[in-house]
Design an enzyme around this catalytic site. Structure first.
Site, PDB file in Angstrom:
ATOM      1  CB  THR A 176      -0.822   0.085   1.228  1.00 32.64           C
ATOM      2  OG1 THR A 176      -1.745  -1.139   1.149  1.00 32.64           O
ATOM      3  CG2 THR A 176      -1.407   1.182   1.651  1.00 32.64           C
ATOM      4  CG  ASP A 207      -5.638  -0.736   7.162  1.00 26.56           C
ATOM      5  OD1 ASP A 207      -5.580  -1.316   6.020  1.00 26.56           O
ATOM      6  OD2 ASP A 207      -4.875  -0.029   7.374  1.00 26.56           O
ATOM      7  CB  THR A 227       1.387   0.183   5.134  1.00 28.11           C
ATOM      8  OG1 THR A 227       1.645  -1.317   4.204  1.00 28.11           O
ATOM      9  CG2 THR A 227       2.647   0.357   5.511  1.00 28.11           C
TER      10      THR A 227
HETATM   11  N1  ASP Z   1      -3.491  -2.254   4.695  1.00 30.01           N
HETATM   12  C1  ASP Z   1      -3.662  -2.903   3.267  1.00 30.01           C
HETATM   13  C2  ASP Z   1      -5.115  -3.696   3.485  1.00 30.01           C
HETATM   14  O1  ASP Z   1      -5.130  -4.467   4.257  1.00 30.01           O
HETATM   15  C3  ASP Z   1      -2.705  -3.562   3.039  1.00 30.01           C
HETATM   16  C4  ASP Z   1      -1.289  -3.089   2.714  1.00 30.01           C
HETATM   17  O2  ASP Z   1      -0.983  -2.194   3.828  1.00 30.01           O
HETATM   18  O3  ASP Z   1      -0.279  -3.368   1.759  1.00 30.01           O
HETATM   19  O4  ASP Z   1      -5.831  -3.722   2.304  1.00 30.01           O
END
Ligand code: ASP
Length: 312
Positions: A176, A207, A227
């Protein structure tokens, strides 16, 4: 003397130097450099924090290296469903989109929801209708095709498992992207964008687009972009939790972010990190994983780009 600050991330996870080639490392650093330079240019010339975080996130959405925009992971159906959010700390205005497809820069659509709709959060077909009403051109599937992402999906396609942007489960990596900024007027903003998890189904939303979970900004406290394992970050209301600890417990930005990432979210079982800036332009970039793609710069801060846990 003028003051402004920008921090960005391109995901946290099991990022170990021994698993990285110099070539790949340089490509990531270059992508982070391009993103942060674009934001600094805005802030240096007196532009707003909202504009700076938009530009920084768009730049990373355009890179295939990160799990957002162009580099988004595959869903169980072999499509790309993207999520994004943006928040203005000046007036707590916010916009978010989820489960959108074919949009080159999801952060733009989130910002349009904030600025040109009566709503905060649009999802799926409705969000796509809104994009159409704003004259967005859709990219075809080829634009989002990436061999690495495809291979990651092939490994678990047809199974019930879903995973966070990496082919080996325990070697998890979250791709992310996000940005937080304080502009010369002391206004704060945060933006976050993601493709979510490989092989996700059932309209899974993480999230990142949820205001207060993966993204939050309030001039009275801080701007935060997260993230990590989204389910835990939702349950921990992580971004707002940092703000609340500052507001109600008078914690410093650094102490509040440390408390959430190194204690509270770990206790729940979540891994990942966040970037945050406060109204004085202080920054903190904690993570409880081996590394986090990250960079910061400011009127009083030298540009710094890092990947691993020890400064590199
Ligand atoms: N937080 C993101 C999600 O759960 C994933 C990420 O941080 O890459 O969709």
């Amino acid at each position: 003397m003028k003051n402004y600050t920008i921090a960005i991330h391109g995901g946290a996870g099991t990022l170990l130097k021994e698993n990285m080639t110099t070539e790949k490392e340089n490509a990531y650093k270059q992508a982070l450099d391009t993103s942060i330079d674009a934001a600094v240019e805005i802030l240096e010339s007196g532009g707003s924090a909202i504009e700076a975080v938009t530009i920084a996130v768009k730049s990373m959405e355009d890179s295939p290296l990160f799990n957002a925009g162009k580099g988004s992971v595959f869903t169980a159906q072999g499509t790309h469903e993207m999520d994004a959010a943006i928040m203005d700390g000046k007036d707590l205005n916010a916009g978010a989109v989820s489960l959108i497809t074919g949009i080159k820069n999801p952060v733009d659509l989130a910002r349009d929801v904030m600025e040109h709709s009566e709503h905060v959060f649009l999802a799926g077909d409705g969000a796509m209708e809104f994009a159409k009403s704003r004259d967005y051109q859709l990219e075809d599937a080829d634009y989002f095709f990436d061999q690495l992402r495809y291979d990651q999906w092939q490994e678990i396609k047809g199974s019930d498992s879903f995973q966070l942007d990496h082919s080996v489960k325990k070697d998890s990596k979250f791709g992310t992207v996000g940005a937080v900024a304080m502009d010369q007027n002391g206004n704060l903003a945060a933006a976050t964008s993601t493709g979510g998890m490989t092989n996700k189904k059932w309209g899974r939303i993480g999230d990142s687009p949820m205001i207060g979970a993966g993204n939050y900004a309030n001039n009275d406290t801080c701007a935060v972009s997260c993230t990590g394992s989204g389910e835990y970050f939702i349950r921990g209301v992580v971004a707002y939790e940092v703000s609340a600890l500052m507001e109600f417990k008078n914690m410093s930005l650094e102490d509040a972010a440390h408390e959430v990432i190194q204690k509270r979210i770990l206790k729940l079982g979540g891994d990942g990190g966040l970037i945050a800036v406060d109204a004085k332009g202080n920054i903190t970039l904690p993570f409880n994983t081996a590394g986090m793609y990250r960079a910061f710069a400011g009127a009083k801060l030298q540009k710094t780009i890092s990947i691993y846990s020890d400064q590199d």
